[in-house]
Design an enzyme around this catalytic site. Structure first.
Site, mmCIF file in Angstrom:
data_model
loop_
_atom_site.group_PDB
_atom_site.id
_atom_site.type_symbol
_atom_site.label_atom_id
_atom_site.label_comp_id
_atom_site.label_asym_id
_atom_site.label_seq_id
_atom_site.Cartn_x
_atom_site.Cartn_y
_atom_site.Cartn_z
ATOM 1 C CE LYS A 101 -7.065 21.445 -1.038
ATOM 2 N NZ LYS A 101 -8.467 20.616 -1.813
ATOM 3 C CB SER A 117 -8.385 22.239 -5.339
ATOM 4 O OG SER A 117 -8.991 21.595 -4.031
ATOM 5 C CB SER A 173 -10.580 18.894 -4.755
ATOM 6 O OG SER A 173 -11.185 20.031 -5.431
#
Length: 554
Positions: free
Chosen positions: A61, A135, A159
Site C-alpha cells: 500500500k 482504503s 480499510s
C-alpha cells in the site's frame, strides 16, 4: 516443481499488461530490476538457502515505505522517498518476497471505498461498476486479480477488511502492535494496524507470522468444548443489501455444522462505538497526522476534496470533547467485552452492502459511513479480526468477519478455516482427467465433481506451449459451449494453483451452462495471435482425438 522467481515476475508483468488496470498502482518497479533480484533469489534457493517466501510477489500500500519508491499516501505533492523499507516490508523481503510496487489507496488512508485518489478510483476486481473497497484498494485488487501473491494494507476502521470481503480474498487485521507501524504514514496513529491480504488463509497467516515483532502474547486458556461464536439477532444488523442476510445466516450455519456453538450477543456497544469514530472527537487524530500539510496547501489540485474536508473539519474539535468521548468509549468497551465474555469470537458481515461507483459518487460520505458499521469499532476496542470469503451473492463475493480479543489472532484463524467451503475450479485442457497436468490437481487433494460445458460465450485455441494446452477466451459474440471438468479441492489448493500458473494462463471466472460460475483457467489475449482456433471441436479432448496429422501446438 514450484516456478522460479524469475518466471513469476515475468508472468506478473505480463498479467499487469493483460488486465490493463493502471489505477491499481502508484509505483511499479522496472522489470529489469525485478528480474535481477529474482535471479539472485533463485540462485540463493539453488544453493540451499531456506527462504519461506522465495519468489512470492508482494504489493505494498502506498502509505507504507518501500525503499526506492516514493511514499505518497495517495497524494503526489505529499510524497517523499524513503531510504529504507518499513519493518513489515523488510521482514517479508528477508523471507524471499519480491516487491512488485506500491498500490493506490483512499488518500491518507481516509475512506472505505477506494475512490478517493488522484491516481483514479480503483474498480472492483471482477465488476468494474462497483467499488473495490478501501482504503487498501489497490493492494486487495492486485491479489484478487492474481498479480500479487501477498499484499500489505493498513486498517484503522476497516480499510484492510472491507476490500478483502468485496474482492473475495482473506484479510488479517492483527492485534494492535503485533506488526510494527514504523515507516507507515499514520491515519490515526493510536489505532493503525498493518494488515495482510492473500488468496488463502495459510498464506496470510505465514506472512503475518513473519512480520510480527514477537510471538503473540499468551491469552487465558479457553474452557474446553466446541467453539463458542457470538451471533447478533437479525434486527441488530440493520439494513443489508439483498441476499446478504441469507449469506450471513448460511455462514453461521456452516460454523454450526462444523461443531461450533452459536450464542446470542447484544451488538449495541459495537455499533454505537462505530458511529463515534467519525462522528465524535477521535477523528481529530487524523488532523494530527496530516492536517498541517493540508492546511499548507488547501487548494492543491491533488488533494481529494472529501478527504480534505474530513481532516480539516477535525481541526476545530475541542479537547474537552475528546476526553468525554474517551470516557464514553471506555464504558462501551466494557459492555462489549462483557457481551463477548463467554464467546471465542464474534461473527459479523464484513460490510452491510457493496455500493457501485455511481452510488459513492452521489453520496460519498453517506456511502462510506454505511460501510464502517461493523468494522469501525474493532481497533477502538483493541480487538483483532479475520475477514474471510463466505460465498457469493449475485455473482459477487460475500465476506464475513470473525472478531476477538487482542492476541487471539491464531484462534480466529482456526475458526475462520471452518467457514471456507471447498474451492471449485473449471479446467478445459491439460488439467483434464488423463491429461499431463491432471496430477497437479490430484496432488492437491482435488476430486472430480462434474463434467459439463461452459455457457456459449467462449472460443478455444490451441496454444504453442509445452505441454500442449488450449487457451479459453471469452468473447462478446461468436462463442460456443466448451467441454470442461469441475474439480473440488481444498481452499488453499486454489491459491497454490494460481500462484504457480505459468503465462499466458490466468485464473478468472468461467460461466457454466447452468448459469453458475467457477474459477477457471483462461488465456491472456496476447498469446492467441498465433494460436489455432479449435472451437469447432467443442473441447480439448475431442480436438486431440481428431483424425489426421497433429498440427503445431496441438
Amino acid at each position: 516443481m514450484p516456478l522460479s522467481a524469475l518466471t513469476r515476475v515475468r508472468a506478473a508483468h505480463a498479467r499487469i499488461e493483460a488486465v490493463d488496470r493502471p489505477e491499481i498502482w502508484i509505483g511499479l518497479r522496472p522489470l529489469p530490476e525485478l528480474e535481477s533480484e529474482a535471479a539472485t533469489l533463485d540462485a540463493r534457493v539453488s544453493a540451499g538457502e531456506h527462504l519461506p517466501l522465495a519468489g512470492r510477489l508482494l504489493a505494498v500500500k502506498g502509505n507504507i515505505d518501500v525503499a526506492g519508491l516514493p511514499t505518497t499516501a495517495g497524494c503526489p505533492s505529499y510524497a517523499y522517498r524513503p531510504t529504507a523499507d518499513a519493518p513489515a516490508v523488510a521482514r517479508l523481503r528477508a523471507a524471499g518476497a519480491l516487491v512488485i510496487g506500491t498500490t493506490n489507496l483512499d488518500q491518507f488512508a481516509t475512506g472505505l471505498v477506494g475512490t478517493r485518489s488522484p491516481y483514479g478510483a480503483v474498480r472492483h476486481a471482477h465488476d468494474p461498476s462497483r467499488v473495490s473497497g478501501g482504503s487498501s484498494s489497490g493492494s486487495a485488487v492486485a491479489v484478487a486479480l492474481g498479480i500479487a501473491d501477498l499484499s500489505l494494507g493498513t486498517d484503522t476502521a476497516g480499510s484492510g477488511r472491507i476490500p478483502a470481503a468485496f474482492n473475495g480474498i482473506v484479510g488479517l487485521k492483527p492485534t494492535r502492535g503485533l506488526v510494527p507501524t514504523d515507516g507507515v504514514v499514520p491515519a490515526c496513529a493510536s489505532l493503525d494496524c498493518v494488515t495482510v491480504f492473500a488468496r488463502t488463509l495459510p498464506e496470510a497467516e505465514q506472512a503475518l507470522a513473519l512480520m510480527a515483532t514477537a510471538a503473540p502474547r499468551s491469552v487465558p486458556a479457553r474452557a474446553p468444548g466446541p467453539w463458542r461464536i457470538a451471533v447478533p439477532a437479525a434486527d441488530q444488523l440493520g439494513e443489508l443489501d439483498p441476499g446478504w442476510a441469507q449469506a450471513y445466516e448460511a455462514a453461521a450455519a456452516r460454523l454450526r455444522t462444523a461443531g461450533a456453538c452459536l450464542q446470542p450477543v447484544d451488538l449495541t456497544p459495537f455499533t454505537e462505538a462505530a458511529a463515534m469514530l467519525y462522528e465524535g472527537a477521535f477523528v481529530a487524530e487524523r488532523y494530527t497526522a496530516v492536517g498541517a500539510f493540508i492546511d499548507s496547501a488547501p487548494n492543491a489540485p491533488d488533494l481529494d476534496p472529501t478527504v480534505a474536508r474530513i481532516i480539516t473539519a477535525a481541526r476545530d474539535i475541542p479537547a474537552h470533547r475528546l476526553f468525554a468521548d474517551r470516557d464514553r468509549m471506555a464504558v462501551l468497551r466494557d459492555a462489549a467485552m462483557d457481551a463477548l465474555a463467554d464467546a471465542d469470537a464474534l461473527l459479523l458481515p464484513t460490510a452491510p452492502g457493496h455500493p457501485t461507483l455511481a452510488e459513492v459518487a452521489a453520496d460519498p460520505l453517506g456511502a462510506n459511513a454505511r460501510l464502517g458499521r461493523f468494522t469501525n469499532s474493532t481497533n477502538l476496542f483493541d480487538l483483532c479480526a479475520v475477514a474471510a470469503p463466505a460465498g457469493e451473492v449475485g455473482g459477487l463475493p460475500f465476506g464475513v468477519m470473525l472478531i476477538g480479543p487482542a492476541h487471539t489472532d491464531a484462534r480466529l484463524a482456526r475458526i475462520s478455516a471452518l467457514l471456507t467451503p471447498p474451492a471449485r475450479v473449471a479446467v478445459a485442457g491439460a488439467h483434464l482427467t488423463g491429461q499431463p497436468l491432471n496430477p497437479q490437481l490430484l496432488e492437491l487433494g482435488a476430486r472430480l465433481v462434474d463434467t459439463t460445458v461452459t455457457a456459449p460465450v467462449y472460443r478455444l485455441h490451441a496454444l504453442r506451449t509445452a505441454p500442449p494446452k488450449p487457451g479459453l477466451e471469452r468473447v462478446d459474440k461468436g462463442g460456443a459451449a466448451i467441454e470442461v471438468e469441475v474439480w473440488q479441492l481444498p481452499p488453499e489448493g486454489l491459491g497454490r494453483l494460481a500462484s504457480e500458473l505459468p503465462s499466458p494462463m490466468t485464473l478468472g471466472r468461467v460461466e457454466l451452462a447452468d448459469g453458475t460460475t467457477a474459477p477457471g483457467f483462461l488465456c491472456e489475449p496476447y498469446a492467441l495471435a498465433e494460436a489455432e482456433d479449435i472451437t469447432e471441436y467443442g473441447g480439448w479432448r475431442r480436438y486431440l482425438s481428431r483424425p489426421g496429422p497433429r498440427r503445431p501446438g496441438g
